[in-house]
Design a protein around this motif. Structure first.
Motif, short mmCIF file in Angstrom:
data_model
loop_
_atom_site.label_atom_id
_atom_site.label_comp_id
_atom_site.label_asym_id
_atom_site.label_seq_id
_atom_site.Cartn_x
_atom_site.Cartn_y
_atom_site.Cartn_z
N PRO A 38 64.36 107.03 -7.44
CA PRO A 38 65.49 107.47 -6.60
C PRO A 38 65.79 108.96 -6.72
O PRO A 38 66.47 109.50 -5.86
CB PRO A 38 66.66 106.62 -7.13
N GLY A 60 65.86 112.70 -1.13
CA GLY A 60 67.02 112.10 -0.48
C GLY A 60 66.67 110.77 0.16
O GLY A 60 67.43 109.79 0.08
N PHE A 61 65.48 110.71 0.78
CA PHE A 61 65.04 109.47 1.40
C PHE A 61 64.99 108.34 0.37
O PHE A 61 65.50 107.24 0.59
CB PHE A 61 63.66 109.67 2.04
N SER A 71 66.47 108.19 -2.56
CA SER A 71 67.82 107.88 -3.05
C SER A 71 68.47 106.86 -2.13
O SER A 71 69.04 105.86 -2.58
CB SER A 71 68.69 109.14 -3.08
N ALA A 72 68.36 107.13 -0.82
CA ALA A 72 69.02 106.25 0.15
C ALA A 72 68.37 104.87 0.13
O ALA A 72 69.05 103.85 0.24
CB ALA A 72 68.95 106.85 1.55
#
Lengths: 204, 677
Positions: A130, A134-135, A137-138
């Motif tokens: 994660p 950002g991808f 993490s989401a």
């Protein structure tokens, strides 16, 4: 003394009846599910906003496996069916049936979590954790929040098995199992959303 | 073992910080001391902390709110003091401390003053207004209270151990991210808000189910008092808006703890997404706060104008419209973030549209007063003060709703003046009016009116002095949150603003004196009838303070203003033929345990004491499992005891022959209590 002439009627004979109480709880639980659905909706939105933010890291296409996701889906949907059998057993007042099907549901739920754990740990081992982008993490937030809900659901199933064992199929237990059912099927619906929004487009 | 908690966390690095810590600690100790001195531990624990009675929970909420109002006001006064003297000087506050103060001021006033105040008023009054004996879920209600208190506790303890956030009450990343803010301040803010937010979501569910499922016979939705209507809409907003806060703050917390990249500068983070999520909650939150205050004004204006509320249906429809529109305007908080002109225009237009239903309400209240026989009790003073002042704040809001104007005003004190100009008269005056209006209902005696009026005049004069200069300063280009400045022209305005803050302080002092004087003189101000203001709605049908069960016999509602209608049909106080057993929720310490554990959990996570966080979480889990396995949560109050309580009340009412308003010069009605005997 009729209701028209008096400010008060003989409604006093109506203490908060049990039926009313359990209906209120069911209704309240539906409202909670709506609120929880908003949490998921926003996590879906976050995922879609972050979809392209891979920071030159791996994309969904490189990470997701349709077979794996299909297996997770199958196990989770099956667990919804087995929960349905537990509800049927409850309606037939079959205590062993309820315990049996709730246990099967819990096992399937654990199986789902195991598959998810495999997927997550595999990704982290590949350097796609994660904190990679950002991808990702989401992705972990959305799928992980669903997984946390499933874990909570399993704890709840175990508590209900305990209550059925110790208390029997009483009215309050029935009300709790009914709400647990709502919760469990709700998680299925969320998963179908995840499967359709995260895994399928990620692999097309 | 203790994570990043070391002895350096104690505030001995600055005299002012140490002073704040000392006040907090002494405050806590004096409460403990007072309870011990009055030997009241048994009462506090067994009658209050463990209570599931919606009325006691409501009172505890309001007590929390008043304490936090003091704390939030001290922050405000410190800022005004600093800015008044900080022309070409550092003033008395270092920049970092000043930043903590404006952050905690906003956080406290929104989350721990306004939210508990509104939950308290709703808790105490709404079930009585709709003719219910309690809220739908008394246990969950208590859990909400103690979670809110846990959040407030985290903000308070940040003054003693560690520091508070410097990122403002909105906590925008990337500044609030771990990279730029590695300390514990933002974590305190995050966990206080997250924990209290869970409580607010549960409150919303509870109030909604109560209104939709627990109304008395005949209480159709369109016969509900307006306060209950606003609560209904506010609950819907709470249920749908608070998840956005949970997601925004949750993801920021994950960013800070696990190094993810939701809102960071690099690695695909998108900080603008936080701002969207935050205001997706933040704008409805404004209406969550103000709608119940509108409800209070509606009740007050009808009662003290001695007239039926003008335009009941239009008020309800306007409330619904505001609730709906509140979800369509969030972007106006960041017009300058760079959305396209089209997007900005849409949200600008929606924002101006929301002024329409609000305007409808203002006219309805004015027309209620028109040709009414107005009695100027303190709640009515606050209402009139609100009407005059709020319109100014609303108009400056319509100005700011225009994107080009907003580009010029953004982040100036014009904005600060605008939202204080809506929130203080709109929200706070409403809650204070509600506090004075319903105090006799809660405690059985009236608040002193002289001190109430003094408080009002201090509040309103102080308000104008404190905030009108900020409009001017904003137009002169002064940014908000300035710790010092070197433009001489600003200083006179800031001095006036500081004077205004001091007058508001006098208003708070008057509130305190009012409470003390009223308690001292309570024997002369008893409300024996339960209906001190010649009220119109059902909460005035109960005794003051109401019996545990509110209504021995559920009322049968036949019109809007149900109680007024019953009084005029002469059926308000009739003895029923027989009484029945009433089921009441049993007291339990589980909600307070959950709240205490949530506080420990938050504290542990702030300081990275992971084992303690795990223990606290386990305590919460076990407490909930224990509760969920308990099927004996109610206790039956036998009919014979109900009868004894009610008979005592009838005897008291016979002794008191009229409500207080009947002796007022402007009183228009007849005394309606004669029918009793």
């Amino acid at each position: 003394m009729t209701a028209d002439t008096l400010g008060t009627v003989e409604m006093a004979a109506l203490p908060t009846s049990d039926t009313q109480k359990y209906e209120d709880r069911a209704f309240g639980f539906w409202i909670y599910l709506m609120s929880d659905a908003i949490i998921f909706a926003l996590l879906f939105a976050t995922y879609l906003v972050m979809l392209g933010n891979t920071a030159r890291g791996p994309t969904g296409q490189q990470l997701f496996s349709l077979e794996h996701a299909a297996a997770e889906t199958a196990v989770l949907l099956l667990s919804s069916a087995t929960f349905g059998f537990a509800s049927v057993a409850f309606a037939q007042a079959s205590r062993p049936g309820v315990i049996q099907w709730l246990s099967v549901t819990a096992v399937l739920g654990l199986g789902f979590l195991l598959l998810e754990y495999q997927e997550f740990s595999g990704m982290i081992a590949k350097g796609a954790g994660p904190d990679r982008s950002g991808f990702l993490s989401a992705f972990f937030a959305l799928v992980g929040t669903h997984g946390l809900h499933v874990s909570a659901g399993i704890i709840w199933i175990l508590v209900m098995i305990g209550q059925v064992l110790t208390k029997g199929l009483t009215r309050p237990v029935a009300s709790r199992v009914m709400r647990l059912g709502l919760f469990w099927h709700f998680l299925d619906i969320i998963w179908i959303g995840i499967f359709s929004v995260v895994y399928l487009p990620g692999l097309v | 073992m203790l994570g990043r908690l070391t002895i350096d966390a104690l505030p001995f690095y600055s005299a002012i910080a140490a002073g704040g810590a000392a006040v907090t600690v002494l405050g806590a100790l004096s409460v403990v001391g007072l309870i011990t001195y009055f030997r009241a531990w048994r009462i506090v624990l067994f009658d209050w902390v463990s209570s599931l009675d919606h009325k006691k929970i409501g009172i505890m909420y309001v007590m929390l709110a008043l304490v936090m109002l003091m704390r939030g006001f001290i922050d405000a006064a410190m800022m005004r003091g600093q800015q008044a003297i900080a022309f070409r000087s550092d003033g008395y506050l270092p920049a970092e401390h000043f930043d903590q103060i404006f952050s905690s001021h906003g956080t406290i006033m929104i989350f721990f003053m306004a939210m508990p105040f509104l939950s308290g008023l709703i808790n105490h009054i709404m079930p009585q207004q709709i003719g219910a004996r309690d809220v739908a879920f008394p246990f969950m209600n208590a859990v909400s209270l103690w979670l809110t208190a846990a959040g407030a506790g985290l903000v308070l303890i940040s003054l003693v151990i560690g520091k508070f956030s410097t990122a403002g009450w909105t906590g925008y990343p990337p500044y609030s991210g771990i990279e730029y803010n590695p300390g514990v301040g933002v974590d305190y803010w995050l966990w206080a808000v997250l924990i209290a937010g869970v409580g607010s979501t549960m409150s919303g569910i509870n109030f909604l189910v109560t209104i939709l499922k627990c109304r008395a016979p005949g209480m159709h939705l369109f016969r509900m008092p307006l306060f209950s209507w606003t609560v209904l809409v506010t609950s819907v907003l709470m249920i749908f808006a608070f998840p956005a806060l949970t997601v925004a703050c949750g993801l920021l917390a994950v960013d800070r703890i696990f190094g993810t990249h939701f809102f960071t500068n690099a690695m695909g983070g998108n900080m603008m997404h936080y701002i969207n999520l935050f205001w997706l909650w933040g704008h409805p939150e404004v209406y969550i706060l103000i709608l119940p205050a509108f409800g209070v004004f509606s009740e007050v204006v009808a009662t003290f104008s001695q007239k039926r509320l003008f335009g009941y249906t239009s008020l309800v429809l306007a409330t619904m419209a505001i609730g709906l529109l509140s979800f369509t305007v969030w972007l106006h908080h960041f017009f300058t973030m760079g959305p396209s002109a089209d997007v900005n225009s849409f949200f600008g237009i929606m924002t101006t549209i929301i002024a329409v239903p609000t305007g409808v309400k203002v006219f309805d209240w004015l027309l209620t007063m028109y040709r009414g026989r107005i009695i100027f009790k303190p709640p009515m003073l606050f209402t009139i003060g609100f009407l005059v002042t709020f319109v100014i704040g609303g108009l400056s809001g319509v100005l700011l709703a225009l994107p080009p104007v907003d580009y010029a005003m953004h982040n100036t004190t014009f904005l600060v003046a605008h939202f204080h100009n809506t929130i203080i008269p709109g929200v706070l005056f409403g809650y204070l009016a509600g506090y004075m209006f319903w105090f006799p209902k809660a405690f059985g005696f009236k608040l002193n009116e002289t001190w109430g009026a003094r408080s009002f005049w201090c509040w309103i004069i102080g308000f104008y002095l404190a905030f009108m200069p900020l409009y001017v300063l904003g137009l002169m280009g002064m940014p908000r949150r300035m710790e010092h400045y070197d433009i001489a022209a600003w200083q006179p305005h800031l001095i006036v603003a500081a004077v205004g803050a001091f007058i508001i302080f006098l208003g708070i002092v008057c509130l305190a004196i009012q409470l003390v004087v009223s308690i001292r003189d309570r024997a002369n101000a008893r409300d024996l009838t339960g209906d001190p203001w010649n009220g119109r709605t059902l909460e005035w049908a109960t005794s003051s303070p109401p019996a545990l069960y509110n209504f021995a016999i559920l009322p049968n509602v036949q019109s809007v203003d149900a109680f007024w209608d019953m009084k005029h049909r002469g059926v308000a106080y009739q003895r029923p033929e027989r009484y029945v057993d009433i089921a009441l929720p049993k007291n339990t310490f589980i909600p307070a345990t959950v709240g205490g554990a949530a506080f420990v959990f938050g504290f542990a996570v702030v300081w990275y004491i992971w084992w303690l966080a795990a223990v606290a979480f386990a305590v919460i889990l076990v407490a909930i499992i224990i509760r969920s396995s308990d099927d004996e949560t109610e206790v039956i109050l036998p009919a014979i005891e109900v009868k004894a309580i009610e008979e005592a009340r009838f005897r008291e009412m016979e002794a008191a022959s009229k409500n207080e308003m009947a002796s007022d010069p402007g009183f228009a009605g007849e005394s309606v209590l004669e029918a009793t005997s």
